[in-house]
Design a protein around this motif. Structure first.
Motif, PDB file in Angstrom:
ATOM      1  N   VAL A   2       0.844  -1.185   0.000  1.00 21.85           N
ATOM      2  CA  VAL A   2       0.000   0.000   0.000  1.00 21.85           C
ATOM      3  C   VAL A   2       0.883   1.240   0.000  1.00 21.85           C
ATOM      4  O   VAL A   2       1.776   1.382   0.838  1.00 21.85           O
ATOM      5  N   SER A   3       0.645   2.138  -0.956  1.00 20.46           N
ATOM      6  CA  SER A   3       1.314   3.435  -0.972  1.00 20.46           C
ATOM      7  C   SER A   3       0.380   4.454  -0.329  1.00 20.46           C
ATOM      8  O   SER A   3      -0.742   4.659  -0.802  1.00 20.46           O
ATOM      9  N   ILE A   4       0.851   5.085   0.728  1.00 22.16           N
ATOM     10  CA  ILE A   4       0.046   6.062   1.472  1.00 22.16           C
ATOM     11  C   ILE A   4       0.510   7.454   1.086  1.00 22.16           C
ATOM     12  O   ILE A   4       1.680   7.799   1.261  1.00 22.16           O
ATOM     13  N   ILE A   5      -0.401   8.255   0.568  1.00 20.81           N
ATOM     14  CA  ILE A   5      -0.069   9.585   0.082  1.00 20.81           C
ATOM     15  C   ILE A   5      -0.497  10.620   1.126  1.00 20.81           C
ATOM     16  O   ILE A   5      -1.676  10.727   1.449  1.00 20.81           O
ATOM     17  N   THR A   6       0.469  11.390   1.628  1.00 20.58           N
ATOM     18  CA  THR A   6       0.193  12.392   2.657  1.00 20.58           C
ATOM     19  C   THR A   6       0.779  13.747   2.262  1.00 20.58           C
ATOM     20  O   THR A   6       1.994  13.942   2.341  1.00 20.58           O
ATOM     21  N   PRO A   7      -0.079  14.674   1.820  1.00 25.70           N
ATOM     22  CA  PRO A   7       0.411  16.041   1.584  1.00 25.70           C
ATOM     23  C   PRO A   7       0.596  16.755   2.915  1.00 25.70           C
ATOM     24  O   PRO A   7      -0.179  16.545   3.852  1.00 25.70           O
ATOM     25  N   VAL A   8       1.615  17.584   3.000  1.00 25.01           N
ATOM     26  CA  VAL A   8       1.921  18.278   4.259  1.00 25.01           C
ATOM     27  C   VAL A   8       2.091  19.761   3.981  1.00 25.01           C
ATOM     28  O   VAL A   8       2.870  20.157   3.097  1.00 25.01           O
ATOM     29  N   TYR A   9       1.367  20.581   4.736  1.00 30.82           N
ATOM     30  CA  TYR A   9       1.584  22.026   4.670  1.00 30.82           C
ATOM     31  C   TYR A   9       1.369  22.620   6.055  1.00 30.82           C
ATOM     32  O   TYR A   9       0.244  22.716   6.533  1.00 30.82           O
ATOM     33  N   ASN A  10       2.484  22.959   6.713  1.00 22.12           N
ATOM     34  CA  ASN A  10       2.444  23.588   8.043  1.00 22.12           C
ATOM     35  C   ASN A  10       1.555  22.810   9.019  1.00 22.12           C
ATOM     36  O   ASN A  10       0.606  23.348   9.579  1.00 22.12           O
ATOM     37  N   ARG A  11       1.909  21.550   9.231  1.00 19.05           N
ATOM     38  CA  ARG A  11       1.113  20.689  10.102  1.00 19.05           C
ATOM     39  C   ARG A  11       1.945  20.106  11.238  1.00 19.05           C
ATOM     40  O   ARG A  11       1.755  18.969  11.646  1.00 19.05           O
ATOM     41  N   GLN A  12       2.894  20.877  11.753  1.00 21.58           N
ATOM     42  CA  GLN A  12       3.757  20.358  12.817  1.00 21.58           C
ATOM     43  C   GLN A  12       2.962  19.911  14.036  1.00 21.58           C
ATOM     44  O   GLN A  12       3.372  19.001  14.754  1.00 21.58           O
ATOM     45  N   GLU A  13       1.813  20.527  14.270  1.00 19.91           N
ATOM     46  CA  GLU A  13       1.017  20.203  15.448  1.00 19.91           C
ATOM     47  C   GLU A  13       0.429  18.794  15.380  1.00 19.91           C
ATOM     48  O   GLU A  13       0.292  18.121  16.409  1.00 19.91           O
ATOM     49  N   PHE A  14       0.093  18.338  14.171  1.00 20.47           N
ATOM     50  CA  PHE A  14      -0.622  17.070  14.026  1.00 20.47           C
ATOM     51  C   PHE A  14       0.184  15.983  13.314  1.00 20.47           C
ATOM     52  O   PHE A  14      -0.227  14.818  13.307  1.00 20.47           O
ATOM     53  N   LEU A  15       1.289  16.351  12.693  1.00 18.27           N
ATOM     54  CA  LEU A  15       1.987  15.415  11.815  1.00 18.27           C
ATOM     55  C   LEU A  15       2.459  14.160  12.533  1.00 18.27           C
ATOM     56  O   LEU A  15       2.376  13.051  11.981  1.00 18.27           O
ATOM     57  N   ASP A  16       2.949  14.294  13.737  1.00 20.36           N
ATOM     58  CA  ASP A  16       3.464  13.124  14.439  1.00 20.36           C
ATOM     59  C   ASP A  16       2.350  12.114  14.725  1.00 20.36           C
ATOM     60  O   ASP A  16       2.553  10.906  14.574  1.00 20.36           O
ATOM     61  N   GLU A  17       1.188  12.601  15.121  1.00 14.80           N
ATOM     62  CA  GLU A  17       0.060  11.705  15.368  1.00 14.80           C
ATOM     63  C   GLU A  17      -0.327  10.956  14.099  1.00 14.80           C
ATOM     64  O   GLU A  17      -0.624   9.751  14.127  1.00 14.80           O
ATOM     65  N   CYS A  18      -0.311  11.663  12.978  1.00  8.05           N
ATOM     66  CA  CYS A  18      -0.605  11.052  11.687  1.00  8.05           C
ATOM     67  C   CYS A  18       0.393   9.940  11.366  1.00  8.05           C
ATOM     68  O   CYS A  18       0.005   8.801  11.070  1.00  8.05           O
ATOM     69  N   VAL A  19       1.676  10.259  11.418  1.00  7.89           N
ATOM     70  CA  VAL A  19       2.716   9.289  11.054  1.00  7.89           C
ATOM     71  C   VAL A  19       2.747   8.122  12.032  1.00  7.89           C
ATOM     72  O   VAL A  19       2.890   6.949  11.619  1.00  7.89           O
ATOM     73  N   GLN A  20       2.569   8.393  13.306  1.00 14.36           N
ATOM     74  CA  GLN A  20       2.583   7.312  14.291  1.00 14.36           C
ATOM     75  C   GLN A  20       1.438   6.334  14.056  1.00 14.36           C
ATOM     76  O   GLN A  20       1.566   5.128  14.308  1.00 14.36           O
ATOM     77  N   SER A  21       0.298   6.832  13.567  1.00 12.59           N
ATOM     78  CA  SER A  21      -0.823   5.928  13.290  1.00 12.59           C
ATOM     79  C   SER A  21      -0.510   4.987  12.130  1.00 12.59           C
ATOM     80  O   SER A  21      -1.059   3.885  12.046  1.00 12.59           O
ATOM     81  N   ILE A  22       0.382   5.418  11.239  1.00 15.61           N
ATOM     82  CA  ILE A  22       0.822   4.553  10.139  1.00 15.61           C
ATOM     83  C   ILE A  22       1.868   3.560  10.637  1.00 15.61           C
ATOM     84  O   ILE A  22       1.824   2.364  10.325  1.00 15.61           O
ATOM     85  N   LEU A  23       2.798   4.052  11.430  1.00 16.54           N
ATOM     86  CA  LEU A  23       3.822   3.161  11.989  1.00 16.54           C
ATOM     87  C   LEU A  23       3.206   2.080  12.877  1.00 16.54           C
ATOM     88  O   LEU A  23       3.777   1.000  13.040  1.00 16.54           O
TER      89      LEU A  23
END
Length: 252
Positions: A2-23
């Motif tokens: 599965v290729s997961i596509i995640t656009p990022v624009y000034n999301r330092q507040e939420f990005l870690d929660e997003c990535v950790q849910s994938i990990l």
């Protein structure tokens, strides 16, 4: 894979929660493509750290802001997996999301699928569960965008890579129509597996934005005339509000 596509624009507040849910996914055969849309906060540094920590994570950096649709298309372009999934950088998944959805698609031989989802309130608490229909055709999609972006997966082996239309608003809705040109229906896995945040704008302001964006979408992407676009816009608002009343269930 599965290729997961995640656009990022000034999301330092939420990005870690997003990535950790994938990990944390129980399904581990994935690649995460973080496409930075010229962020000015700590997102770029965070992305580089993720790439260095796990070889399944890849990155691409735009030198100017291009919008989420173009960013997602770049991710699709450089992806190598059979399945394409989407997760915005301020959303996150249940740990069983990929496992359950890929098994569902393979077992049922489905090209395009989506799931139930959970809307978060302004305090990041689970607020409502969205219960879309068991299947969606392009006709049904005219009257409401039932498919939330972080719930969607499509199979490139069966229908090839399909890209979002090249405009800043309603790109995901346009992609669903593009996919449904290749397969007649999308099918729902009726389990809430994605969590998403919404804007804090007022409902009335959102209604006006919704109407304007939808009218433009009907005219530009679906090539409808002015009269048909206006009628579809009004019908969309009625169906959309009805869906919110009857198929968004509050979490007690």
């Amino acid at each position: 894979m599965v290729s997961i596509i995640t656009p990022v624009y000034n999301r330092q507040e939420f990005l870690d929660e997003c990535v950790q849910s994938i990990l944390s996914q129980t399904y581990t055969n994935w690649e995460l493509i973080l496409v930075d849309d010229c962020s000015t906060d700590l997102s770029v540094k965070m992305i580089n750290n993720y790439v260095a920590s796990d070889n399944r994570i890849k990155s691409f950096f735009f030198k100017e802001n291009v919008g989420a649709g173009v960013a997602r298309n770049k991710g699709i372009e450089i992806s190598t997996g059979r399945f394409i999934a989407f997760l915005d950088s301020d959303d996150y998944w249940h740990k069983e999301k990929l496992k359950m959805q890929v098994e569902f698609m393979l077992e049922k031989q489905i090209e395009f699928s989506y799931t139930y989802s959970v809307k978060l309130d302004k305090n990041d608490n689970d607020s409502k569960v969205l219960l879309p229909p068991k299947s969606v055709s392009s006709l049904a999609l005219l009257f409401n965008n039932y498919i939330k972006t972080p719930t969607a997966i499509y199979d490139t082996k069966r229908i090839s890579k399909i890209f979002m239309p090249n405009f800043r608003k309603r790109q995901d809705w346009g992609l669903w129509f593009n996919i449904l040109e290749k397969t007649k229906k999308a099918y729902c896995l009726p389990v809430p597996l994605a969590y998403f945040r919404t804007s804090n704008d007022s409902l009335s302001k959102n209604k006006i934005k919704l109407l304007k964006e939808n009218f433009k979408f009907y005219r530009t992407h679906l090539n409808k005339n002015i009269i048909v676009s206006f009628l579809l816009m009004i019908l969309f608002l009625f169906v959309h509000l009805s869906f919110r009343i009857f198929f968004e269930k509050k979490i007690k």
